[in-house]
Structure formats: structure tokens, C-alpha cells
Motif scaffolding. Structure first.
Motif, mmCIF file in Angstrom:
data_model
loop_
_atom_site.group_PDB
_atom_site.id
_atom_site.type_symbol
_atom_site.label_atom_id
_atom_site.label_comp_id
_atom_site.label_asym_id
_atom_site.label_seq_id
_atom_site.Cartn_x
_atom_site.Cartn_y
_atom_site.Cartn_z
ATOM 1 N N LYS A 132 0.823 -1.206 0.000
ATOM 2 C CA LYS A 132 0.000 0.000 0.000
ATOM 3 C C LYS A 132 0.858 1.256 0.000
ATOM 4 C CE LYS A 132 -3.775 2.252 2.516
ATOM 5 N NZ LYS A 132 -4.700 2.159 3.675
ATOM 6 N N PHE A 133 2.016 1.181 0.713
ATOM 7 C CA PHE A 133 2.909 2.336 0.791
ATOM 8 C C PHE A 133 4.263 1.936 0.194
ATOM 9 C CE2 PHE A 133 0.036 2.445 4.468
ATOM 10 C CZ PHE A 133 -0.603 3.666 4.250
ATOM 11 N N PRO A 134 4.476 2.208 -1.097
ATOM 12 C CA PRO A 134 5.714 1.792 -1.781
ATOM 13 C C PRO A 134 6.959 2.336 -1.089
ATOM 14 C CG PRO A 134 4.091 2.596 -3.351
ATOM 15 C CD PRO A 134 3.574 2.943 -1.992
ATOM 16 N N PRO A 135 8.054 1.561 -1.104
ATOM 17 C CA PRO A 135 9.310 2.012 -0.485
ATOM 18 C C PRO A 135 9.865 3.261 -1.174
ATOM 19 C CG PRO A 135 9.336 -0.348 -0.902
ATOM 20 C CD PRO A 135 8.159 0.199 -1.622
ATOM 21 N N HIS A 136 10.591 4.055 -0.403
ATOM 22 C CA HIS A 136 11.288 5.222 -0.934
ATOM 23 C C HIS A 136 12.791 4.988 -0.818
ATOM 24 C CE1 HIS A 136 7.792 7.950 -1.277
ATOM 25 N NE2 HIS A 136 7.331 7.273 -0.234
ATOM 26 N N TYR A 137 13.526 5.456 -1.806
ATOM 27 C CA TYR A 137 14.973 5.268 -1.840
ATOM 28 C C TYR A 137 15.678 6.622 -1.790
ATOM 29 C CZ TYR A 137 14.180 0.406 -3.105
ATOM 30 O OH TYR A 137 13.793 -0.916 -3.100
ATOM 31 N N PHE A 138 16.821 6.642 -1.075
ATOM 32 C CA PHE A 138 17.543 7.888 -0.883
ATOM 33 C C PHE A 138 19.035 7.686 -1.124
ATOM 34 C CE2 PHE A 138 13.773 7.838 1.715
ATOM 35 C CZ PHE A 138 13.227 9.116 1.578
ATOM 36 N N LEU A 139 19.652 8.675 -1.775
ATOM 37 C CA LEU A 139 21.107 8.721 -1.897
ATOM 38 C C LEU A 139 21.637 9.580 -0.764
ATOM 39 C CD1 LEU A 139 21.741 9.206 -5.736
ATOM 40 C CD2 LEU A 139 21.938 7.110 -4.401
ATOM 41 N N TYR A 140 22.638 9.064 -0.059
ATOM 42 C CA TYR A 140 23.170 9.745 1.127
ATOM 43 C C TYR A 140 24.674 9.946 0.967
ATOM 44 C CZ TYR A 140 23.904 10.697 6.129
ATOM 45 O OH TYR A 140 24.237 11.262 7.320
ATOM 46 N N ASP A 141 25.115 11.199 1.108
ATOM 47 C CA ASP A 141 26.536 11.526 1.030
ATOM 48 C C ASP A 141 27.184 11.238 2.380
ATOM 49 O OD1 ASP A 141 29.044 13.067 1.176
ATOM 50 O OD2 ASP A 141 28.425 13.919 -0.743
ATOM 51 N N ILE A 142 28.084 10.259 2.415
ATOM 52 C CA ILE A 142 28.693 9.820 3.676
ATOM 53 C C ILE A 142 29.602 10.891 4.263
ATOM 54 C CG2 ILE A 142 30.269 8.123 4.699
ATOM 55 C CD1 ILE A 142 29.167 6.099 2.674
ATOM 56 N N ASN A 143 30.335 11.596 3.417
ATOM 57 C CA ASN A 143 31.261 12.617 3.912
ATOM 58 C C ASN A 143 30.523 13.847 4.445
ATOM 59 O OD1 ASN A 143 33.510 11.037 3.178
ATOM 60 N ND2 ASN A 143 33.401 11.790 1.072
ATOM 61 N N LYS A 144 29.484 14.256 3.729
ATOM 62 C CA LYS A 144 28.712 15.434 4.152
ATOM 63 C C LYS A 144 27.646 15.084 5.174
ATOM 64 C CE LYS A 144 29.301 17.864 -0.247
ATOM 65 N NZ LYS A 144 28.590 18.466 -1.421
ATOM 66 N N LYS A 145 27.343 13.781 5.277
ATOM 67 C CA LYS A 145 26.323 13.293 6.201
ATOM 68 C C LYS A 145 24.963 13.939 5.927
ATOM 69 C CE LYS A 145 29.467 12.075 9.959
ATOM 70 N NZ LYS A 145 30.704 12.411 9.247
ATOM 71 N N GLU A 146 24.532 13.848 4.671
ATOM 72 C CA GLU A 146 23.245 14.420 4.307
ATOM 73 C C GLU A 146 22.656 13.700 3.102
ATOM 74 O OE1 GLU A 146 24.191 18.492 3.501
ATOM 75 O OE2 GLU A 146 24.773 18.077 1.422
ATOM 76 N N VAL A 147 21.336 13.714 3.020
ATOM 77 C CA VAL A 147 20.642 13.150 1.867
ATOM 78 C C VAL A 147 20.829 14.095 0.688
ATOM 79 C CG1 VAL A 147 18.389 12.546 0.899
ATOM 80 C CG2 VAL A 147 18.946 11.907 3.251
ATOM 81 N N ILE A 148 21.224 13.558 -0.445
ATOM 82 C CA ILE A 148 21.449 14.389 -1.621
ATOM 83 C C ILE A 148 20.391 14.184 -2.702
ATOM 84 C CG2 ILE A 148 23.924 14.664 -1.270
ATOM 85 C CD1 ILE A 148 24.420 12.394 -3.196
ATOM 86 N N LYS A 149 19.623 13.095 -2.579
ATOM 87 C CA LYS A 149 18.602 12.864 -3.605
ATOM 88 C C LYS A 149 17.642 11.775 -3.162
ATOM 89 C CE LYS A 149 18.182 12.071 -8.601
ATOM 90 N NZ LYS A 149 17.595 13.386 -8.887
ATOM 91 N N GLU A 150 16.360 11.982 -3.442
ATOM 92 C CA GLU A 150 15.361 10.924 -3.269
ATOM 93 C C GLU A 150 15.026 10.388 -4.650
ATOM 94 O OE1 GLU A 150 10.853 10.091 -1.519
ATOM 95 O OE2 GLU A 150 11.804 12.057 -1.235
ATOM 96 N N ILE A 151 15.026 9.073 -4.785
ATOM 97 C CA ILE A 151 14.763 8.483 -6.094
ATOM 98 C C ILE A 151 13.603 7.504 -5.986
ATOM 99 C CG2 ILE A 151 17.120 8.779 -6.929
ATOM 100 C CD1 ILE A 151 17.719 5.963 -6.245
ATOM 101 N N GLY A 152 13.109 7.050 -7.116
ATOM 102 C CA GLY A 152 11.926 6.203 -7.144
ATOM 103 C C GLY A 152 12.196 4.755 -6.808
ATOM 104 N N GLN A 153 11.224 3.913 -7.121
ATOM 105 C CA GLN A 153 11.289 2.487 -6.823
ATOM 106 C C GLN A 153 12.363 1.786 -7.649
ATOM 107 O OE1 GLN A 153 9.345 0.636 -4.588
ATOM 108 N NE2 GLN A 153 10.620 -1.089 -5.110
#
Length: 300
Positions: free
Chosen positions: A216-237
Motif C-alpha cells: 500500500k505504501f511503496p518504499p522510498h529510496y535515498f542517496l546519502y553523502d557519507i562525507n557530508k552526512k546528508e541526503v542528496i537525492k530521493e529516487i523512485g522504486q
């Protein structure tokens, strides 16, 4: 045909390696194929994979190829052994080698193919092929394992929190000493965080938010910059297991049996079907897939 590491024509592009079970209740076979679906080959002849003198009954986990393509390390269950054992197969000499008496989870190959690391009950062991000996790392590390990074460090992870809604990440140096740490968590109810893949350059990772009712609630995917410690992009399934990811090149290879996909990070909903392995053998089940012989893909 059998894969031949001296056959240059088989290595003009990356390959995927996988276990293949022809029919239910049959033993696994180990096969490989180019990422365009051609040059399907048996990696280890069936009679060698299940030779009576090996006294083994199954392959445990995912067989992993060395960076130079020559060796395959895997865990196997032995009839007379209480736990699985680590073994090494040399594709050049066609010989097996038992890796001391260590059992556990296969960790990762060293970049120069001189050996690999195993984890047993939170202890890391480095096995050296030339000396046929292993060295134990003093510090305990997480049982979920750690991913090697090109700069010589490792990304270790451990799940915690209700429903696994939090992951603690630790950066370990080449001696498995802690250098840095960070945490990713969600406050969304009935949702857990899943680590999915580490970028080829080791600086970006992919993680997933997955609700218990994921249909019912599809998963969300995220790119995370390890050095900056922040999410840089949300992408689809994204479907299947991630075999390769490059944020710089902008794409991901994943495998959802029996199909190999290629996703664009800019437009992940526009996945490209590379090939369907089932067209090659028409039946059976494909599991424990890895991608190797990366060539230029291994370098940014």
C-alpha cells in the motif's frame, strides 16, 4: 561451455555470476553471463562443484569472485561438520582449498586479490592466499558486516530501534579502528530503514524506507553523502538487489530474478531491461547474484 579466464573474448564487458537451480530439490549450479545476456557459461563444472571428496551438501550464501577474476570464495555446509566452512576455488588450477577452520559470513575481497576477510561471531579474520593463513583482527565488529571503500576504510552498520527504524553507521580504518560515525533514522510509524548499496567510489550510499504494509505504501529510496552526512537525492522504486551503483556515472544495475535492470538516477522510473536470464535456460531459479569484471566501471 565452462568459463575460461584466459579467454579474452569473455571479458570485454562486466559479467554477472549466479547460482542456478534447474528444478526443485536439485543442487545448485554456478553460472555466469555478460551483462548483455550473451556468453552464458558454467563457472565451476557441476562434477567439481559437488565432488564426493569435498563432503559438502550445499552452498551457503553468495560465492564471491576476486577482483582479478581468478578465485571464488564461498561458504559450504559439510556433511560431517556442525557449521559451514569457507572454501576457495582457483579457476586457473581448478583446485579447491579449505580456508583454515573459519566459518561465518563472507565479508569482502582485498583490492589486490591477495586474500579476503571473513566475519565470525563479530570477529574479523583476514585470510592470505599465498601463506594459507589467517590473521584475527582484535576489535569486534558488527555482525551485519561492513562494506569496503576504495580509500581503505570500511562502512559498518548495525540496526536498532523499534521495527529497525534506525541504523548506526561507523567508519572503520584499515585496521578496523573507529574513525567516525553517524545515524539515519525515521519517525514514521511502522517503517524501517534498510541499507541497500554503497557507491563504487565509497562516498555515497543508497538506503530505503520501507513501510510494513509496503504494497500500500511503496518504499522510498535515498542517496546519502557519507562525507557530508546528508541526503542528496530521493529516487523512485528500484527492483531487486543492487549489483552496482555509480552516482557519478548516474546509474544502477540491479537484479530481480530472472531480470537484470539498469536504472538512471536522474529518471529511475525509466528502467532499462538489460536481459532476462530465463531466456537462456528456460526454467529454474536464479539466486545469489554478483557482478564482477567491472573494468572501467570500477574507476570514477
Amino acid at each position: 561451455p565452462i568459463e575460461d579466464i584466459d579467454n579474452e573474448s569473455s571479458y570485454d564487458m562486466p559479467r554477472i555470476q549466479f547460482l542456478f537451480k534447474p528444478q526443485k530439490n536439485q543442487k545448485d549450479q554456478l553460472w555466469s553471463v555478460k551483462i548483455d545476456g550473451t556468453d552464458l557459461r558454467e563457472v565451476i563444472p557441476y562434477k567439481e562443484l559437488w565432488a564426493p571428496e569435498l563432503n559438502v551438501i550445499s552452498v551457503r550464501g553468495t560465492p564471491k569472485r576476486s577482483p582479478n577474476n581468478r578465485y571464488i570464495a564461498m561458504m559450504r555446509d559439510r556433511k560431517s561438520h556442525a557449521a559451514n566452512i569457507a572454501v576457495l576455488y582457483d579457476l586457473k588450477t581448478k583446485k579447491w582449498e579449505e580456508v583454515s577452520n573459519i566459518s561465518g559470513d563472507l565479508f569482502s575481497w582485498l583490492p589486490d586479490s591477495s586474500g579476503f576477510c571473513l566475519i565470525q561471531s563479530g570477529r574479523a579474520y583476514i585470510y592470505d592466499i599465498a601463506s594459507k593463513s589467517h590473521t584475527q583482527i582484535d576489535d569486534r565488529i558488527c555482525g551485519f558486516g561492513a562494506n569496503p571503500r576504495p580509500n581503505g576504510t570500511y562502512l559498518e552498520r548495525s540496526y536498532n530501534g523499534r521495527f529497525g527504524n534506525s541504523i548506526d553507521f561507523t567508519i572503520l580504518d584499515s585496521n578496523f579502528k573507529e574513525k567516525d560515525s553517524f545515524n539515519i533514522q525515521t519517525t514514521e510509524k511502522f517503517t524501517r530503514i534498510n541499507f541497500k548499496a554503497l557507491d563504487i567510489n565509497g562516498n555515497v550510499m543508497l538506503y530505503q524506507k520501507r513501510h510494513n504494509n509496503w504494497r500500500k505504501f511503496p518504499p522510498h529510496y535515498f542517496l546519502y553523502d557519507i562525507n557530508k552526512k546528508e541526503v542528496i537525492k530521493e529516487i523512485g522504486q528500484i527492483y531487486g538487489d543492487i549489483l552496482y551503483m555509480s552516482s557519478k556515472r548516474g546509474y544502477i544495475y540491479s537484479f530481480s530474478s530472472p531480470t537484470l535492470y539498469k536504472y538512471s538516477l536522474e529518471k529511475p522510473t525509466e528502467e532499462k531491461t538489460m536481459f532476462d536470464t530465463r531466456k537462456a535456460y528456460e526454467s529454474g531459479n536464479t539466486t545469489n547474484v554478483t557482478m564482477y569484471n567491472l573494468g572501467d566501471l570500477a574507476y570514477e
